[in-house]
Write a protein that holds these residues in place. Structure first.
Motif, PDB file in Angstrom:
ATOM      1  N   ALA A 294       0.843  -1.194   0.000  1.00  0.00           N
ATOM      2  CA  ALA A 294       0.000   0.000   0.000  1.00  0.00           C
ATOM      3  C   ALA A 294       0.879   1.245   0.000  1.00  0.00           C
ATOM      4  O   ALA A 294       1.865   1.331   0.741  1.00  0.00           O
ATOM      5  N   VAL A 295       0.520   2.216  -0.850  1.00  0.00           N
ATOM      6  CA  VAL A 295       1.306   3.437  -1.012  1.00  0.00           C
ATOM      7  C   VAL A 295       0.426   4.635  -0.666  1.00  0.00           C
ATOM      8  O   VAL A 295      -0.594   4.884  -1.319  1.00  0.00           O
ATOM      9  N   THR A 296       0.814   5.369   0.383  1.00  0.00           N
ATOM     10  CA  THR A 296       0.071   6.552   0.812  1.00  0.00           C
ATOM     11  C   THR A 296       1.074   7.660   1.142  1.00  0.00           C
ATOM     12  O   THR A 296       2.275   7.425   1.224  1.00  0.00           O
ATOM     13  N   GLY A 297       0.560   8.868   1.333  1.00  0.00           N
ATOM     14  CA  GLY A 297       1.398   9.962   1.839  1.00  0.00           C
ATOM     15  C   GLY A 297       2.033  10.844   0.797  1.00  0.00           C
ATOM     16  O   GLY A 297       2.704  11.826   1.137  1.00  0.00           O
ATOM     17  N   GLY A 298       1.843  10.560  -0.479  1.00  0.00           N
ATOM     18  CA  GLY A 298       2.380  11.442  -1.505  1.00  0.00           C
ATOM     19  C   GLY A 298       1.586  12.731  -1.580  1.00  0.00           C
ATOM     20  O   GLY A 298       0.420  12.800  -1.195  1.00  0.00           O
ATOM     21  N   THR A 299       2.204  13.761  -2.087  1.00  0.00           N
ATOM     22  CA  THR A 299       1.515  15.037  -2.272  1.00  0.00           C
ATOM     23  C   THR A 299       2.220  15.823  -3.374  1.00  0.00           C
ATOM     24  O   THR A 299       3.070  15.281  -4.095  1.00  0.00           O
ATOM     25  N   GLY A 300       1.864  17.091  -3.516  1.00  0.00           N
ATOM     26  CA  GLY A 300       2.485  17.882  -4.565  1.00  0.00           C
ATOM     27  C   GLY A 300       2.207  19.362  -4.396  1.00  0.00           C
ATOM     28  O   GLY A 300       1.355  19.765  -3.595  1.00  0.00           O
ATOM     29  N   THR A 301       2.932  20.153  -5.168  1.00  0.00           N
ATOM     30  CA  THR A 301       2.741  21.595  -5.185  1.00  0.00           C
ATOM     31  C   THR A 301       2.715  22.071  -6.643  1.00  0.00           C
ATOM     32  O   THR A 301       2.937  21.293  -7.571  1.00  0.00           O
ATOM     33  N   LYS A 302       2.452  23.347  -6.827  1.00  0.00           N
ATOM     34  CA  LYS A 302       2.280  23.919  -8.161  1.00  0.00           C
ATOM     35  C   LYS A 302       3.491  23.671  -9.051  1.00  0.00           C
ATOM     36  O   LYS A 302       4.639  23.760  -8.611  1.00  0.00           O
ATOM     37  N   ALA A 303       3.220  23.391 -10.325  1.00  0.00           N
ATOM     38  CA  ALA A 303       4.277  23.133 -11.300  1.00  0.00           C
ATOM     39  C   ALA A 303       5.109  24.388 -11.554  1.00  0.00           C
ATOM     40  O   ALA A 303       4.677  25.519 -11.281  1.00  0.00           O
ATOM     41  N   THR A 304       6.296  24.192 -12.113  1.00  0.00           N
ATOM     42  CA  THR A 304       7.241  25.303 -12.316  1.00  0.00           C
ATOM     43  C   THR A 304       6.865  26.191 -13.494  1.00  0.00           C
ATOM     44  O   THR A 304       7.325  27.339 -13.567  1.00  0.00           O
ATOM     45  N   GLY A 305       6.090  25.678 -14.434  1.00  0.00           N
ATOM     46  CA  GLY A 305       5.791  26.441 -15.641  1.00  0.00           C
ATOM     47  C   GLY A 305       6.863  26.304 -16.707  1.00  0.00           C
ATOM     48  O   GLY A 305       6.859  27.025 -17.707  1.00  0.00           O
ATOM     49  N   LEU A 306       7.792  25.364 -16.492  1.00  0.00           N
ATOM     50  CA  LEU A 306       8.860  25.101 -17.448  1.00  0.00           C
ATOM     51  C   LEU A 306       8.864  23.628 -17.825  1.00  0.00           C
ATOM     52  O   LEU A 306       8.510  22.768 -17.016  1.00  0.00           O
ATOM     53  N   LEU A 307       9.279  23.335 -19.045  1.00  0.00           N
ATOM     54  CA  LEU A 307       9.407  21.960 -19.504  1.00  0.00           C
ATOM     55  C   LEU A 307      10.858  21.685 -19.873  1.00  0.00           C
ATOM     56  O   LEU A 307      11.527  22.505 -20.514  1.00  0.00           O
ATOM     57  N   LYS A 308      11.332  20.520 -19.516  1.00  0.00           N
ATOM     58  CA  LYS A 308      12.649  20.083 -19.958  1.00  0.00           C
ATOM     59  C   LYS A 308      12.585  19.757 -21.446  1.00  0.00           C
ATOM     60  O   LYS A 308      11.598  19.201 -21.929  1.00  0.00           O
ATOM     61  N   VAL A 309      13.640  20.101 -22.166  1.00  0.00           N
ATOM     62  CA  VAL A 309      13.738  19.772 -23.588  1.00  0.00           C
ATOM     63  C   VAL A 309      15.037  19.006 -23.821  1.00  0.00           C
ATOM     64  O   VAL A 309      16.115  19.462 -23.406  1.00  0.00           O
ATOM     65  N   SER A 310      14.944  17.846 -24.457  1.00  0.00           N
ATOM     66  CA  SER A 310      16.127  17.086 -24.857  1.00  0.00           C
ATOM     67  C   SER A 310      16.486  17.459 -26.290  1.00  0.00           C
ATOM     68  O   SER A 310      15.642  17.385 -27.184  1.00  0.00           O
ATOM     69  N   VAL A 311      17.732  17.835 -26.471  1.00  0.00           N
ATOM     70  CA  VAL A 311      18.214  18.298 -27.775  1.00  0.00           C
ATOM     71  C   VAL A 311      19.253  17.306 -28.283  1.00  0.00           C
ATOM     72  O   VAL A 311      20.310  17.115 -27.660  1.00  0.00           O
ATOM     73  N   GLY A 312      18.965  16.657 -29.401  1.00  0.00           N
ATOM     74  CA  GLY A 312      19.894  15.705 -29.983  1.00  0.00           C
ATOM     75  C   GLY A 312      20.745  16.363 -31.057  1.00  0.00           C
ATOM     76  O   GLY A 312      20.245  17.142 -31.869  1.00  0.00           O
ATOM     77  N   HIS A 313      22.048  16.056 -31.050  1.00  0.00           N
ATOM     78  CA  HIS A 313      22.934  16.632 -32.056  1.00  0.00           C
ATOM     79  C   HIS A 313      24.057  15.663 -32.402  1.00  0.00           C
ATOM     80  O   HIS A 313      24.486  14.860 -31.578  1.00  0.00           O
ATOM     81  N   ARG A 314      24.511  15.745 -33.641  1.00  0.00           N
ATOM     82  CA  ARG A 314      25.622  14.917 -34.095  1.00  0.00           C
ATOM     83  C   ARG A 314      26.906  15.411 -33.438  1.00  0.00           C
ATOM     84  O   ARG A 314      27.171  16.600 -33.376  1.00  0.00           O
ATOM     85  N   ASP A 315      27.724  14.458 -32.967  1.00  0.00           N
ATOM     86  CA  ASP A 315      28.923  14.829 -32.221  1.00  0.00           C
ATOM     87  C   ASP A 315      30.089  13.901 -32.580  1.00  0.00           C
ATOM     88  O   ASP A 315      30.717  13.303 -31.712  1.00  0.00           O
ATOM     89  N   GLY A 316      30.369  13.765 -33.862  1.00  0.00           N
ATOM     90  CA  GLY A 316      31.509  12.975 -34.291  1.00  0.00           C
ATOM     91  C   GLY A 316      31.192  11.495 -34.432  1.00  0.00           C
ATOM     92  O   GLY A 316      30.034  11.105 -34.645  1.00  0.00           O
ATOM     93  N   TRP A 317      32.241  10.684 -34.281  1.00  0.00           N
ATOM     94  CA  TRP A 317      32.126   9.242 -34.517  1.00  0.00           C
ATOM     95  C   TRP A 317      32.789   8.471 -33.388  1.00  0.00           C
ATOM     96  O   TRP A 317      33.748   8.931 -32.766  1.00  0.00           O
ATOM     97  N   PHE A 318      32.265   7.274 -33.148  1.00  0.00           N
ATOM     98  CA  PHE A 318      32.772   6.401 -32.097  1.00  0.00           C
ATOM     99  C   PHE A 318      33.314   5.134 -32.743  1.00  0.00           C
ATOM    100  O   PHE A 318      32.627   4.485 -33.534  1.00  0.00           O
ATOM    101  N   GLY A 319      34.548   4.813 -32.422  1.00  0.00           N
ATOM    102  CA  GLY A 319      35.132   3.576 -32.927  1.00  0.00           C
ATOM    103  C   GLY A 319      35.671   2.733 -31.794  1.00  0.00           C
ATOM    104  O   GLY A 319      36.151   3.271 -30.777  1.00  0.00           O
TER     105      GLY A 319
END
Length: 447
Positions: A294-319
């Motif tokens: 059983a899981v109880t006791g969680g709560t929360g507060t107002k969100a930050t108004g920001l979203l994380k963004v993951s940015v993918g980019h080419r960065d050379g080669w791996f050998g």
């Protein structure tokens, strides 16, 4: 509805399919949720879409849908997933095609869009570089925001049987059905926080039923070969019981739940999510029966108004290249092989940005471990991050050259080259990211 039953169909892109089928068939679920995206997965999917506009979704989507749709339709179980990756629309079309082949006409499939913010990302500064994303130029591949529940809930409200999105916050996939079914207000921070807790506990699937938990002799888990995926029985206040199907392997205990709750959490009192800041600091976990916590006791507060963004980019080669040495003095021979490759590369390549030689089983994880000669075998691995593909190819070529131009007894060479797709991150105001959905039914007619 007093109790909502949510099941975890997958915890990552390559997860096993059989446990999800078992949940679909026997779980009496209201929702089966597949969480299949990682940091790099979405960028790789964008790369695949750039090559073929009809691709860019989860490569296992067709197999997963074919495996679970019949039971889900039969049992009235709805599906929510981020298997859309870089192309939710194409993923929805593929799902409709599978449904038609299975004779499941009338199935409503929704594609949720809006997480792709590539056209906006240029002005934002990346945390890892301190420069604007636009400085990456043509190396920029993708930019995907971690959206919240808005588009998902809207699709569910419109009657979708299957909801497919791209990059969403992992626990949001589980929070959306709770908000839809229980009608939680978008500023009901305590309930939203508890919903995020439920999602976080389920999102890694078998990790909470003992898979990632298992450590023989210390934390033994029964029948791991037949491990089941978890499900949650959630009430209208967001309190839950975490369990698994009877007869499946694995274990749900207070300990497995604690490990999962703390997984990837920086501050348990401030778990930042798109829709709420979840607070796990006062959570209570209580074993109330075999494989029931059983899981109880969680709560929360107002969100930050920001979203994380993951940015993918080419960065050379791996050998890289690998070679094995066995028998007496194998550690010393492996060390000599590393020094030879390093010296030879220094003479021929000026394009190496990073390089590393290691003996797997000796110092690949703990570099300070010098190893002992009585070790019966070692696997030498040499890897480098290079600016160009030819330099990356030279890594494996030099390792292969050790067959005759290196220490005695080397064998089993493997080598490989791949383009490096790196990930950077930034924050974007939530107001700049608008989610929409498109819904179509599976019919007998061609798409």
């Amino acid at each position: 509805m007093s109790i909502l039953r949510l099941g975890a169909g997958a915890g990552f892109q390559g997860d096993r399919i059989a446990p999800a089928v078992d949940l679909a068939e026997r779980g009496k679920l209201h929702y089966l949720i597949f969480e299949c995206l990682g940091e790099r997965t979405i960028a790789l999917a964008q790369q695949a879409r750039s090559i073929d506009p009809t691709k860019g979704y989860d490569p296992l989507l067709e197999r997963r849908m074919r495996a679970v749709l019949p039971a889900c339709v039969r049992n009235g179980t709805r599906i929510v997933t981020n298997m859309g990756a870089a192309n939710p629309h194409a993923a929805a079309e593929e799902t409709r095609a599978v449904a038609r082949e299975l004779g499941l006409t009338g199935l409503k499939v929704a594609a949720v869009m809006g997480d792709d913010v590539l056209d906006q990302i240029g002005e934002f500064v990346l945390d890892e570089t301190g420069n604007r994303a636009s400085a990456l130029g043509d190396r920029l591949v993708s930019a995907n925001a971690y959206i919240g529940i808005d588009g998902l809930v809207a699709a569910l409200d419109a009657g979708a049987d299957v909801v497919i999105c791209g990059r969403a916050s992992d626990p949001s996939l589980f929070l959306a059905p709770l908000v839809h079914e229980f009608g939680w207000a978008r500023d009901d921070w305590p309930r939203l926080g508890r919903g995020i807790l439920v999602g976080h506990l389920l999102e890694c699937a078998a990790q909470i039923t003992g898979g990632y938990f298992a450590d023989p002799g210390f934390k033994d888990v029964p029948d791991l070969a037949n491990i089941g995926h978890p499900l949650a029985e959630v009430d209208s206040d967001g309190n839950a019981v975490i369990t698994k199907l009877e007869g499946t392997g694995g274990r749900v205990s207070r300990a497995t739940c604690i490990e999962q709750m703390l997984y990837e959490i920086h501050d348990p009192a401030r778990y930042l999510q798109p829709d709420v800041i979840a607070d796990f600091s006062m959570v209570n976990l209580k074993e109330i029966g075999p494989d029931r916590v059983a899981v109880t006791g969680g709560t929360g507060t107002k969100a930050t108004g920001l979203l994380k963004v993951s940015v993918g980019h080419r960065d050379g080669w791996f050998g890289e290249g690998q070679i094995s040495y066995a028998g007496a003095n194998c550690v010393a021979r492996g060390k000599l092989a590393i020094s030879l490759v390093r010296e030879r590369l220094a003479q021929t390549s000026s394009s190496i940005m990073e390089q590393r030689g290691e003996l797997i089983g000796v110092n690949s994880v703990w570099p300070s471990n010098t190893g002992k000669d009585q070790i019966p075998e070692v696997r030498m691995r040499y890897a480098a991050h290079c600016r160009d593909v030819l330099s990356a190819q030279s890594i494996g070529e030099e390792v292969e050259g050790l067959y005759l131009a290196g220490p005695a007894g080397g064998g089993g060479v493997t080598k490989g080259v791949r383009e490096v797709l790196a990930i950077a991150s930034t924050l974007m105001p939530t107001a700049k990211v608008a989610t929409t959905f498109e819904m179509k039914e599976a019919t007998h007619e061609a798409a």
